[in-house]
Write a protein that holds these residues in place. Structure first.
Motif: not given
Length: 513
Positions: A82, A167, A169, A171, A210, A214-215, A217, A251, A273, A276-277
């Motif tokens: 990712y 973004q 994701e 889970e 898409t 699973s990810r 934007l 999500v 991104g 998101l982390r």
């Protein structure tokens, strides 16, 4: 097909995930870095390369650059994490045909890519990709995703006003994905998008794309420059609540700073991104945005992880000696910088640890039975000694968790090994080395562990399996003894007879009588 990855488990997974012959491929070889792969390609015909991006000696982008200099250029499928989106974008510039997220390396995902390759026009050149995928014939959703991933140049088509990039994701995706069967497009992505379209403010000002099953934007156009922060977060929360309520999907989301025009788009995408982390610090199903006060910064987390890499490694390995020395250094730094900065340093370390968990295909939230918001948990601590006590306990929880996981993985390893033996006992070439390679351990360690767990050596276990299968064939079929011998992995019928008599006390012929 050539597999290129420095991770033994990934190489084994790719070999066994599907029946390659069914799709018209044979596995030519493995390589552990780009240079080894390039040497093979220069001396052998290869149609498809599946390569990791991050490898020693030569990485995936370097391999793609060199492949483009060759006369015969194979198709290249990229494996990505990712956090490798920059590398993926570079790979498309150098001719990669597609990518799969390592976390999403499933049979369905791999088959889908191979089917797309099969449908591809053989006469199509790599340089014509942009023309064939004309922007005018693409939906905004597809164009947005392809711009982000580097498959298309960034267009100003819908970037003429201020915007945010988000973004999202899903889970625990590979736990919940079984609910959607093989057709993610119809069973997951379409209803995911349809639900978003039911929210007026999302439908009127947002484009959803898409990146992977699973990810996702989203481009959020800013209409109100005063309250855009509150409005954007509110829209994202509404989306996440809808997905949770109607699809039972948790999500999380990362939001970028504002951008304007095509030059800011990729920076905003990368920032989303990174945000998101940072979500593991708040828990699953949360949002992270750059304007939230007292939030840790991505670069600070990265720097803390680099500074205490040895501590993180020791925690993951359950190495008390490695953890002990590094923990003392960390605690000493807490006292040196004081309570408030110490709290933030603990948050940064925990987030870096969550990243390490993810790299090892594990989940830091599995340590605790309930969700933890670390900002709230650590924020309530009012004394440095309480913070020290908590972080010491936290390290111990991590160590205990991995001790338990290690024991479980050893059990899983033995189950997988025995299943592999039962599936392949008829192969005369089945050896201790091949089984050890399948489960990802070196031969000596696997042999010792197998003997300890099963109470017999590998060769004795394999012999028992083969003799038991031979007895079943003698009892239920009219096959000749030499045919039975070959069916259970013995090419030499005399050797089979000796082994059978040694284990069962009579010859195969007398046993049948």
């Amino acid at each position: 097909m050539l597999i290129v990855d420095d991770d033994t488990i990934i190489r084994i997974t790719l070999r066994s995930l599907i029946d390659w012959n069914e799709f018209g491929y044979c596995i030519a070889a493995d390589a552990i870095n780009g240079q080894q792969a390039l040497d093979y390609i220069r001396n052998n015909h290869v149609d498809l390369v599946i390569t990791d991006m991050k490898m020693p000696v030569m990485d995936g982008v370097g391999l793609l650059k060199e492949i483009n200099k060759e006369q015969q250029i194979p198709e290249v499928l990229v494996l990505s994490g990712y956090d490798d989106f920059n590398l993926v974008r570079d790979s498309f510039r150098y001719g990669a045909c597609d990518y799969i997220l390592k976390e999403g390396l499933t049979q369905e995902a791999l088959i889908s890519v191979l089917e797309r390759l099969d449908r591809k026009n053989p006469a199509e050149g790599k340089g014509s990709q942009a023309e064939d995928h004309s922007k005018n014939s693409r939906s905004d959703s597809v164009l947005l995703a392809e711009m982000a991933m580097g498959k298309q140049p960034v267009s100003g088509k819908f970037l003429s006003q201020d915007y945010l990039v988000i973004q999202f994701e899903i889970e625990d995706f590979y736990k919940v994905s079984v609910r959607f069967g093989d057709n993610y497009e119809e069973a997951l992505i379409k209803p995911f998008f349809d639900l978003a379209a039911q929210i007026p403010r999302v439908a009127s000002r947002c484009i959803l794309g898409t990146l992977a099953p699973s990810r996702f934007l989203m481009l959020y156009r800013i209409n109100d420059t005063v309250q855009y922060e509150e409005n954007a977060v509110s829209a994202c929360r509404q989306l996440c609540n809808v997905w949770k309520h109607f699809m039972n999907l948790t999500v999380s989301g990362g939001v970028s700073s504002p951008g304007h025009g095509e030059n800011d788009f990729l920076d905003c995408f990368e920032e989303a991104g990174r945000q998101l982390r940072l979500c593991p610090l708040k828990g699953k199903g949360t949002l992270s945005a750059p304007w939230v006060k007292k939030s840790v910064a991505y670069e600070d987390v990265k720097n803390t992880g680099d500074s205490y890499k040895k501590l993180l490694r020791g925690l993951l390995l359950g190495d008390d000696l490695m953890v002990s020395g590094e923990k003392s250094r960390f605690i000493g730094e807490l006292y040196r910088i004081g309570l408030e900065e110490g709290k933030e340093m603990c948050l940064r370390l925990i987030c870096a640890l969550a990243w390490e968990f993810s790299e090892n295909h594990d989940d830091i939230t599995a340590i605790f039975p309930e969700a933890v918001n670390y900002y709230e948990k650590i924020g309530r601590m009012e004394e440095i000694r309480i913070l020290e006590l908590w972080i010491n306990n936290y390290f111990r929880w991590i160590m205990d968790y991995h001790t338990h996981q290690s024991d479980r993985k050893q059990m899983d390893m033995m189950s997988r090994a025995k299943r592999f033996i039962l599936d392949n006992y008829a192969n005369p070439e089945l050896t201790l080395k091949s089984v050890a390679g399948f489960v990802g351990f070196n031969e000596k360690y696997f042999s010792t562990r197998f003997t300890k767990e099963e109470g017999m050596t590998f060769i004795n276990y394999l012999t028992q399996v083969r003799i038991r299968k031979a007895r079943e064939l003698m009892e239920t079929t009219d096959l000749k003894i030499y045919e039975i011998s070959q069916s259970v992995g013995y090419n030499n019928v005399e050797h089979f007879t000796r082994v059978f008599k040694k284990n069962w006390g009579v010859s195969p012929g007398n046993y049948r009588k």
